[in-house]
Design an enzyme around this catalytic site. Structure first.
Site, mmCIF file in Angstrom:
data_model
loop_
_atom_site.group_PDB
_atom_site.id
_atom_site.type_symbol
_atom_site.label_atom_id
_atom_site.label_comp_id
_atom_site.label_asym_id
_atom_site.label_seq_id
_atom_site.Cartn_x
_atom_site.Cartn_y
_atom_site.Cartn_z
ATOM 1 N N ASN A 21 0.740 7.611 -9.407
ATOM 2 C CA ASN A 21 2.090 8.279 -9.355
ATOM 3 C C ASN A 21 2.462 9.094 -10.274
ATOM 4 O O ASN A 21 3.057 10.293 -10.182
ATOM 5 C CB ASN A 21 3.285 7.381 -8.908
ATOM 6 C CG ASN A 21 3.269 6.784 -7.643
ATOM 7 O OD1 ASN A 21 3.633 7.515 -6.470
ATOM 8 N ND2 ASN A 21 2.570 5.382 -7.165
ATOM 9 N N ARG A 72 13.731 -10.734 -23.110
ATOM 10 C CA ARG A 72 13.715 -9.624 -22.290
ATOM 11 C C ARG A 72 14.702 -8.547 -22.824
ATOM 12 O O ARG A 72 14.523 -7.381 -23.024
ATOM 13 C CB ARG A 72 14.204 -9.849 -20.761
ATOM 14 C CG ARG A 72 13.292 -9.567 -19.891
ATOM 15 C CD ARG A 72 13.445 -9.989 -18.385
ATOM 16 N NE ARG A 72 12.661 -11.011 -17.904
ATOM 17 C CZ ARG A 72 11.718 -10.536 -16.999
ATOM 18 N NH1 ARG A 72 11.379 -9.271 -16.749
ATOM 19 N NH2 ARG A 72 10.590 -11.417 -16.549
ATOM 20 N N ILE A 99 10.924 -6.549 -14.644
ATOM 21 C CA ILE A 99 12.216 -6.550 -14.089
ATOM 22 C C ILE A 99 13.010 -6.181 -15.348
ATOM 23 O O ILE A 99 12.905 -6.685 -16.452
ATOM 24 C CB ILE A 99 12.617 -7.841 -13.424
ATOM 25 C CG1 ILE A 99 11.511 -8.012 -12.475
ATOM 26 C CG2 ILE A 99 14.037 -8.126 -13.219
ATOM 27 C CD1 ILE A 99 11.686 -9.737 -11.937
ATOM 28 N N LEU A 100 14.025 -5.273 -15.060
ATOM 29 C CA LEU A 100 15.267 -4.968 -15.942
ATOM 30 C C LEU A 100 16.345 -5.667 -15.820
ATOM 31 O O LEU A 100 16.812 -5.864 -14.528
ATOM 32 C CB LEU A 100 15.421 -3.391 -15.771
ATOM 33 C CG LEU A 100 14.006 -2.521 -16.081
ATOM 34 C CD1 LEU A 100 14.104 -1.104 -15.478
ATOM 35 C CD2 LEU A 100 13.574 -2.399 -17.739
ATOM 36 N N ASN A 114 13.010 4.158 -8.401
ATOM 37 C CA ASN A 114 11.932 3.561 -8.370
ATOM 38 C C ASN A 114 11.193 3.841 -7.073
ATOM 39 O O ASN A 114 11.761 4.385 -5.900
ATOM 40 C CB ASN A 114 12.228 1.903 -8.380
ATOM 41 C CG ASN A 114 11.007 1.095 -8.430
ATOM 42 O OD1 ASN A 114 9.944 1.227 -8.845
ATOM 43 N ND2 ASN A 114 10.997 0.080 -7.457
ATOM 44 N N HIS A 116 9.149 1.805 -4.409
ATOM 45 C CA HIS A 116 8.588 0.445 -4.203
ATOM 46 C C HIS A 116 7.599 0.414 -2.864
ATOM 47 O O HIS A 116 7.937 0.975 -1.844
ATOM 48 C CB HIS A 116 9.750 -0.242 -3.900
ATOM 49 C CG HIS A 116 9.654 -1.649 -3.457
ATOM 50 N ND1 HIS A 116 8.920 -2.893 -4.032
ATOM 51 C CD2 HIS A 116 9.267 -2.406 -2.274
ATOM 52 C CE1 HIS A 116 8.910 -3.873 -3.752
ATOM 53 N NE2 HIS A 116 9.044 -3.717 -2.466
ATOM 54 N N THR A 148 19.366 -0.357 -9.306
ATOM 55 C CA THR A 148 20.595 -0.939 -9.583
ATOM 56 C C THR A 148 20.345 -2.360 -10.139
ATOM 57 O O THR A 148 19.005 -2.648 -10.198
ATOM 58 C CB THR A 148 21.453 -1.155 -8.464
ATOM 59 O OG1 THR A 148 20.955 -1.838 -7.565
ATOM 60 C CG2 THR A 148 21.762 0.261 -7.938
ATOM 61 N N ASP A 152 15.073 -4.348 -6.426
ATOM 62 C CA ASP A 152 14.715 -3.594 -5.070
ATOM 63 C C ASP A 152 15.427 -3.315 -4.182
ATOM 64 O O ASP A 152 15.260 -3.103 -2.885
ATOM 65 C CB ASP A 152 13.245 -4.241 -4.567
ATOM 66 C CG ASP A 152 12.050 -4.303 -5.496
ATOM 67 O OD1 ASP A 152 11.973 -3.221 -6.340
ATOM 68 O OD2 ASP A 152 11.239 -5.172 -5.525
ATOM 69 N N GLU A 181 3.020 7.776 -1.171
ATOM 70 C CA GLU A 181 3.786 7.708 -2.430
ATOM 71 C C GLU A 181 3.586 8.859 -3.181
ATOM 72 O O GLU A 181 4.454 9.654 -3.487
ATOM 73 C CB GLU A 181 3.261 6.506 -3.347
ATOM 74 C CG GLU A 181 3.560 5.264 -2.639
ATOM 75 C CD GLU A 181 3.233 3.800 -3.878
ATOM 76 O OE1 GLU A 181 3.199 4.398 -4.940
ATOM 77 O OE2 GLU A 181 2.934 2.955 -3.194
HETATM 78 N N1 NHR Z 1 14.828 -3.765 -12.407
HETATM 79 C C1 NHR Z 1 16.055 -3.647 -11.492
HETATM 80 N N2 NHR Z 1 17.073 -4.225 -12.134
HETATM 81 N N3 NHR Z 1 16.024 -3.436 -10.511
HETATM 82 C C2 NHR Z 1 14.858 -3.073 -9.754
HETATM 83 O O1 NHR Z 1 15.134 -2.381 -8.602
HETATM 84 C C3 NHR Z 1 13.776 -2.946 -10.572
HETATM 85 C C4 NHR Z 1 13.831 -3.234 -11.701
HETATM 86 C C5 NHR Z 1 12.635 -3.124 -12.494
HETATM 87 C C6 NHR Z 1 11.198 -2.903 -11.755
HETATM 88 C C7 NHR Z 1 10.265 -2.252 -9.981
HETATM 89 C C8 NHR Z 1 9.820 -3.385 -8.711
HETATM 90 C C9 NHR Z 1 9.180 -3.079 -7.711
HETATM 91 O O2 NHR Z 1 8.986 -1.706 -7.382
HETATM 92 C C10 NHR Z 1 11.346 -2.624 -10.464
HETATM 93 C C11 NHR Z 1 12.647 -2.573 -9.659
HETATM 94 C C12 NHR Z 1 8.226 -5.747 -11.235
HETATM 95 C C13 NHR Z 1 8.711 -7.073 -10.406
HETATM 96 C C14 NHR Z 1 8.381 -8.350 -11.200
HETATM 97 O O3 NHR Z 1 8.470 -9.457 -10.577
HETATM 98 C C15 NHR Z 1 9.452 -6.886 -9.433
HETATM 99 C C16 NHR Z 1 9.715 -5.796 -9.031
HETATM 100 C C17 NHR Z 1 9.422 -4.805 -9.333
HETATM 101 C C18 NHR Z 1 8.472 -4.647 -10.524
HETATM 102 N N4 NHR Z 1 7.997 -8.303 -12.569
HETATM 103 C C19 NHR Z 1 7.483 -9.772 -13.342
HETATM 104 C C20 NHR Z 1 8.448 -9.824 -14.180
HETATM 105 O O4 NHR Z 1 8.667 -10.985 -14.650
HETATM 106 C C21 NHR Z 1 6.063 -9.340 -13.917
HETATM 107 C C22 NHR Z 1 4.962 -9.034 -12.801
HETATM 108 C C23 NHR Z 1 3.780 -8.643 -13.649
HETATM 109 O O5 NHR Z 1 3.709 -8.095 -14.836
HETATM 110 O O6 NHR Z 1 2.757 -8.371 -13.005
HETATM 111 O O7 NHR Z 1 9.139 -8.632 -14.743
HETATM 112 O O8 NHR Z 1 8.431 -3.839 -6.932
HETATM 113 C C1 GAR Z 2 2.537 1.867 -6.507
HETATM 114 O O1 GAR Z 2 1.947 1.635 -5.184
HETATM 115 C C2 GAR Z 2 4.016 1.434 -6.574
HETATM 116 O O2 GAR Z 2 4.434 1.541 -5.554
HETATM 117 C C3 GAR Z 2 3.734 -0.035 -7.062
HETATM 118 O O3 GAR Z 2 2.630 -0.114 -7.990
HETATM 119 C C4 GAR Z 2 1.742 1.059 -7.494
HETATM 120 C C5 GAR Z 2 1.578 1.805 -8.967
HETATM 121 O O4 GAR Z 2 0.489 2.702 -8.899
HETATM 122 N N1 GAR Z 2 5.124 -0.440 -7.692
HETATM 123 C C6 GAR Z 2 5.207 -1.650 -7.652
HETATM 124 O O5 GAR Z 2 4.690 -2.509 -7.040
HETATM 125 C C7 GAR Z 2 6.544 -1.972 -8.628
HETATM 126 N N2 GAR Z 2 6.520 -3.292 -8.676
HETATM 127 P P1 GAR Z 2 0.309 3.594 -9.849
HETATM 128 O O6 GAR Z 2 0.355 3.038 -11.352
HETATM 129 O O7 GAR Z 2 -1.065 4.215 -9.698
HETATM 130 O O8 GAR Z 2 1.253 4.676 -9.825
#
Ligand code: NHR
Ligand code: GAR
Length: 222
Positions: A21, A72, A99-100, A114, A116, A148, A152, A181
């Protein structure tokens, strides 16, 4: 030749992995009429291929390795210092996998997008393609949303759909969604950079009007 617009929006991309992406955004923003530029790429994974893509495009990079922090908030304080040094107008999460916290997300309210890999509100979190297949869904896709506190669950801006075929696997479905995407994210980032897309509280506005339903790119494959 016109000189570059110094007020051009500054885009900072956060990634964790492959960075396809990011690559789509690099290509889009390299077009001479794109109203913004990627000024830095940050990763939490020191070996992310996204870093190589950025370097190849002569974009500044930084790494904040989350494994080097006990909490974190400590990780995010370091991340925030890097981000704020670049003074971005927009932060784009592109496969960013940490996760933030609420505080972090609030600090960048209305300035963070983001992508997703599901048709939100279906399948927040991880393993979205497997879950869509397991549910026997006919349609799957991708959502771009403002980030936010609600994981997600931030306001959706745009979606693109794919049709699930009977013989689709996680691999084939991932690839189909990935194609969408790469089309969708540059479109939404362009809207933001053009000043057409804003977040008003928790309401996305497009040209000053509430964006009630996400824009929908129908699948033309089936
Ligand atoms: N943070 C907030 N506050 N709100 C959102 O909407 C966020 C965010 C951080 C990342 C991307 C999200 C996705 O598109 C995103 C959206 C990681 C996890 C997760 O479980 C969940 C959702 C997303 C990204 N992460 C684990 C953690 O403990 C680690 C997983 C790993 O390293 O493989 O942070 O899906
Ligand atoms: C993408 O499919 C994106 O939607 C997803 O990870 C891939 C990243 O690909 N995002 C998540 O799952 C966030 N949790 P890329 O590194 O090739 O852009």
């Amino acid at each position: 030749m016109s000189s570059p617009d110094i007020t051009e929006p500054r885009i900072l991309v956060l990634a964790s992995g492959n960075g396809s992406n990011l690559q789509a955004l690099i290509e889009a923003t390299n077009s001479r009429d794109f109203p913004g530029s990627i000024i830095a790429v940050g990763c939490n994974q020191p070996r992310a291929f996204a870093l190589e893509r950025a370097a190849q495009a002569a974009i500044e990079t930084f790494v904040v390795d989350h494994t080097e922090f006990d909490t974190r908030p400590a990780f995010e304080a370091a991340l925030k210092a890097h981000i704020d040094r670049h003074a971005p107008d927009l932060i784009v999460l592109a496969g960013f996998m940490r996760i933030l916290t609420d505080d972090f997300v609030r600090h960048y309210h209305g300035k963070m997008l983001n992508i997703h890999p599901s048709l939100l509100p279906r399948y927040t979190g991880l393993n979205t393609h497997q879950r869509a297949l397991d549910a026997g869904d006919a349609i799957h896709g991708v959502t771009v949303h403002f980030v936010t506190e609600n994981l997600d669950g931030g306001p959706a801006v745009a979606q693109a759909e794919v049709l699930i075929a009977a013989d689709d696997t996680v691999t084939t479905l991932t690839e189909k969604v990935r194609v969408k995407e790469h089309l969708l994210y540059p479109i939404v980032v362009r809207w933001f950079c053009e000043g057409r897309l804003h977040l008003d509280g928790d309401r996305p506005l497009f040209d000053g009007l509430p964006l009630e339903t996400p824009t929908y790119l129908p699948d033309d494959a089936g």
